[in-house]
Design a protein around this motif. Structure first.
Motif, mmCIF file in Angstrom:
data_model
loop_
_atom_site.group_PDB
_atom_site.id
_atom_site.type_symbol
_atom_site.label_atom_id
_atom_site.label_comp_id
_atom_site.label_asym_id
_atom_site.label_seq_id
_atom_site.Cartn_x
_atom_site.Cartn_y
_atom_site.Cartn_z
ATOM 1 N N GLN A 71 11.091 0.946 -11.656
ATOM 2 C CA GLN A 71 9.865 1.131 -10.885
ATOM 3 C C GLN A 71 9.933 0.353 -9.581
ATOM 4 O O GLN A 71 9.558 0.864 -8.511
ATOM 5 N N SER A 72 10.448 -0.892 -9.653
ATOM 6 C CA SER A 72 10.579 -1.702 -8.446
ATOM 7 C C SER A 72 11.552 -1.063 -7.466
ATOM 8 O O SER A 72 11.304 -1.024 -6.252
ATOM 9 N N ARG A 73 12.652 -0.539 -7.994
ATOM 10 C CA ARG A 73 13.641 0.123 -7.133
ATOM 11 C C ARG A 73 13.054 1.352 -6.464
ATOM 12 O O ARG A 73 13.306 1.615 -5.271
ATOM 13 N N GLN A 74 12.234 2.091 -7.196
ATOM 14 C CA GLN A 74 11.616 3.292 -6.629
ATOM 15 C C GLN A 74 10.598 2.928 -5.553
ATOM 16 O O GLN A 74 10.485 3.594 -4.521
ATOM 17 N N ARG A 75 9.828 1.854 -5.789
ATOM 18 C CA ARG A 75 8.854 1.402 -4.795
ATOM 19 C C ARG A 75 9.560 0.956 -3.516
ATOM 20 O O ARG A 75 9.113 1.249 -2.406
ATOM 21 N N GLN A 76 10.680 0.227 -3.682
ATOM 22 C CA GLN A 76 11.439 -0.231 -2.520
ATOM 23 C C GLN A 76 12.025 0.950 -1.752
ATOM 24 O O GLN A 76 12.067 0.935 -0.513
ATOM 25 N N ALA A 77 12.494 1.959 -2.466
ATOM 26 C CA ALA A 77 13.047 3.147 -1.802
ATOM 27 C C ALA A 77 11.968 3.860 -1.002
ATOM 28 O O ALA A 77 12.209 4.351 0.108
ATOM 29 N N ARG A 103 0.839 -1.204 0.000
ATOM 30 C CA ARG A 103 0.000 0.000 0.000
ATOM 31 C C ARG A 103 0.872 1.251 0.000
ATOM 32 O O ARG A 103 0.566 2.229 -0.693
ATOM 33 N N ILE A 104 1.949 1.221 0.787
ATOM 34 C CA ILE A 104 2.859 2.371 0.849
ATOM 35 C C ILE A 104 3.508 2.621 -0.510
ATOM 36 O O ILE A 104 3.647 3.757 -0.952
ATOM 37 N N SER A 105 3.899 1.541 -1.183
ATOM 38 C CA SER A 105 4.663 1.695 -2.423
ATOM 39 C C SER A 105 3.802 2.130 -3.599
ATOM 40 O O SER A 105 4.331 2.595 -4.614
ATOM 41 N N THR A 106 2.479 1.987 -3.489
ATOM 42 C CA THR A 106 1.625 2.368 -4.612
ATOM 43 C C THR A 106 1.653 3.869 -4.887
ATOM 44 O O THR A 106 1.257 4.302 -5.961
ATOM 45 N N GLY A 107 2.131 4.649 -3.933
ATOM 46 C CA GLY A 107 2.205 6.090 -4.140
ATOM 47 C C GLY A 107 3.458 6.531 -4.863
ATOM 48 O O GLY A 107 3.630 7.731 -5.118
ATOM 49 N N ALA A 108 4.340 5.577 -5.201
ATOM 50 C CA ALA A 108 5.573 5.948 -5.895
ATOM 51 C C ALA A 108 5.253 6.452 -7.301
ATOM 52 O O ALA A 108 4.420 5.877 -7.998
ATOM 53 N N PRO A 109 5.881 7.527 -7.750
ATOM 54 C CA PRO A 109 5.621 8.053 -9.093
ATOM 55 C C PRO A 109 5.945 7.022 -10.170
ATOM 56 O O PRO A 109 6.855 6.200 -10.016
ATOM 57 N N GLU A 110 5.195 7.061 -11.263
ATOM 58 C CA GLU A 110 5.447 6.162 -12.380
ATOM 59 C C GLU A 110 6.737 6.549 -13.096
ATOM 60 O O GLU A 110 7.039 7.738 -13.258
ATOM 61 N N ILE A 111 7.489 5.529 -13.500
ATOM 62 C CA ILE A 111 8.719 5.764 -14.253
ATOM 63 C C ILE A 111 8.356 6.054 -15.712
ATOM 64 O O ILE A 111 7.656 5.275 -16.353
ATOM 65 N N SER A 112 8.841 7.168 -16.230
ATOM 66 C CA SER A 112 8.533 7.563 -17.605
ATOM 67 C C SER A 112 9.605 7.058 -18.565
ATOM 68 O O SER A 112 10.688 6.617 -18.152
ATOM 69 N N ASP A 113 9.334 7.148 -19.859
ATOM 70 C CA ASP A 113 10.337 6.796 -20.870
ATOM 71 C C ASP A 113 11.576 7.677 -20.732
ATOM 72 O O ASP A 113 12.702 7.236 -20.971
ATOM 73 N N THR A 114 11.353 8.943 -20.336
ATOM 74 C CA THR A 114 12.493 9.849 -20.144
ATOM 75 C C THR A 114 13.382 9.363 -19.008
ATOM 76 O O THR A 114 14.613 9.397 -19.101
ATOM 77 N N ASP A 115 12.761 8.905 -17.905
ATOM 78 C CA ASP A 115 13.541 8.370 -16.781
ATOM 79 C C ASP A 115 14.364 7.169 -17.228
ATOM 80 O O ASP A 115 15.539 7.022 -16.851
ATOM 81 N N VAL A 116 13.752 6.299 -18.020
ATOM 82 C CA VAL A 116 14.451 5.103 -18.496
ATOM 83 C C VAL A 116 15.615 5.496 -19.398
ATOM 84 O O VAL A 116 16.733 4.988 -19.260
ATOM 85 N N SER A 117 15.372 6.412 -20.314
ATOM 86 C CA SER A 117 16.422 6.849 -21.242
ATOM 87 C C SER A 117 17.582 7.493 -20.491
ATOM 88 O O SER A 117 18.750 7.253 -20.807
#
Length: 292
Positions: A264-270, A114-128
């Motif tokens: 995205q997984s790394r951001q949720r874990q953070a 539940r806590i991790s669902t608030g993490a911002p979505e990773i965009s194509d720009t973030d990936v690039s």
């Protein structure tokens, strides 16, 4: 604290940590492993208590079906129900108690989710941005898709003396000739490696994963070529190079979906870690006050 005097939560956690980390039950741990397992358990229980006392845990309910599924995954570690019951009994646990503890553990996981669902979505720009900032991580080494046939050397068996194994593998090589399409069939019939069940497949091999003798042989073959007999510490081999993937850099388009999922997984874990650290800092003064 001994296993007998510890509470059920601690005994259950010790059983899980022992199985997950060391592949055995607590009674089989040596002194060093026991101390390490107990440190892990103490930290897990501290986190668990803090999470379940948090406002975010209010209203979280675990379905019975989810508990049953978790039970099934535990039972799969044992030969049968009798072995599982014996392991639980040795830890002073029973089915009902462990079911309650599983539900508690699953609730902690649900709160963290539940806590991790608030993490911002990773965009194509973030990936690039990550891709071009860590470009060296996407260099791909040359690989060879390979199969092999192994005949071992064992003087205790007449058919596996050095000369007998050499004669047998030369006969296999003669039958194969220049017919790579028969390699899997011959591997299934004659190879003494467990890979024989898959037609001798070794998969996509990169340098540094095989014995040097085999690696030198494999990386000297052309695509579709069968090697001469080569000897390793395991015995005599025939190698087939099915395909060659040259070294190169994986393009962004190829890695984008998996890289986005990883980021995205790394951001949720953070996000979970930051929330837990804040939670534990808040709970520490309360515990100090309670024990003061």
């Amino acid at each position: 604290m001994s296993e007998q005097t510890a509470g059920p939560e601690r005994r259950y956690r010790l059983l899980r940590v022992s199985l997950d980390r060391f592949g055995c039950e607590p009674r089989a741990l040596d002194d060093k492993q026991q101390k390490q397992a107990e440190r892990i358990v103490a930290r897990q229980l501290e986190i668990e208590e803090a999470v379940l006392r948090s406002p975010e845990a209010i209203g979280v309910v675990i379905p019975e079906s989810q508990v049953r599924h978790a039970w099934k995954s535990i039972g799969e570690r044992y030969e049968d129900e009798a072995a599982l019951s014996m392991a639980l009994e040795h830890q002073g646990l029973d089915v009902e108690g462990v079911s309650n503890l599983l539900a508690r553990e699953l609730k902690v996981e649900a709160v963290l989710e539940r806590i991790s669902t608030g993490a911002p979505e990773i965009s194509d720009t973030d990936v690039s941005l990550y891709y071009f900032s860590h470009i060296e991580q996407f260099d791909r080494p040359e690989t060879r898709r390979a199969r092999h046939i192994l005949l071992t050397i064992n003087p205790e068996f007449p058919e596996n003396t050095r000369e007998a194994s050499r004669t047998r593998i030369q006969a296999i090589a003669h039958r194969l000739g220049n017919k790579p399409e028969r390699f899997a069939e011959q591997a299934m019939k004659h190879s003494e490696c467990p890979t024989s069940l898959q037609g001798g497949t070794l998969g996509d091999v990169k340098r540094g994963t095989l014995y040097p003798q085999l690696e030198d042989c494999l990386f000297g073959l052309k695509e579709g070529e069968i090697s001469p007999t080569v000897e390793s510490p395991m015995g005599f081999h025939l190698m087939l190079c099915e395909a060659i993937t040259p070294s190169g850099r994986m393009p962004l388009e190829e890695v984008l979906p998996r890289l986005r999922d990883w980021l995205q997984s790394r951001q949720r874990q953070a996000r979970q870690r930051q929330w837990l650290e804040t939670l534990l800092e808040k709970s520490a003064p309360l515990e100090e006050l309670a024990h003061g």
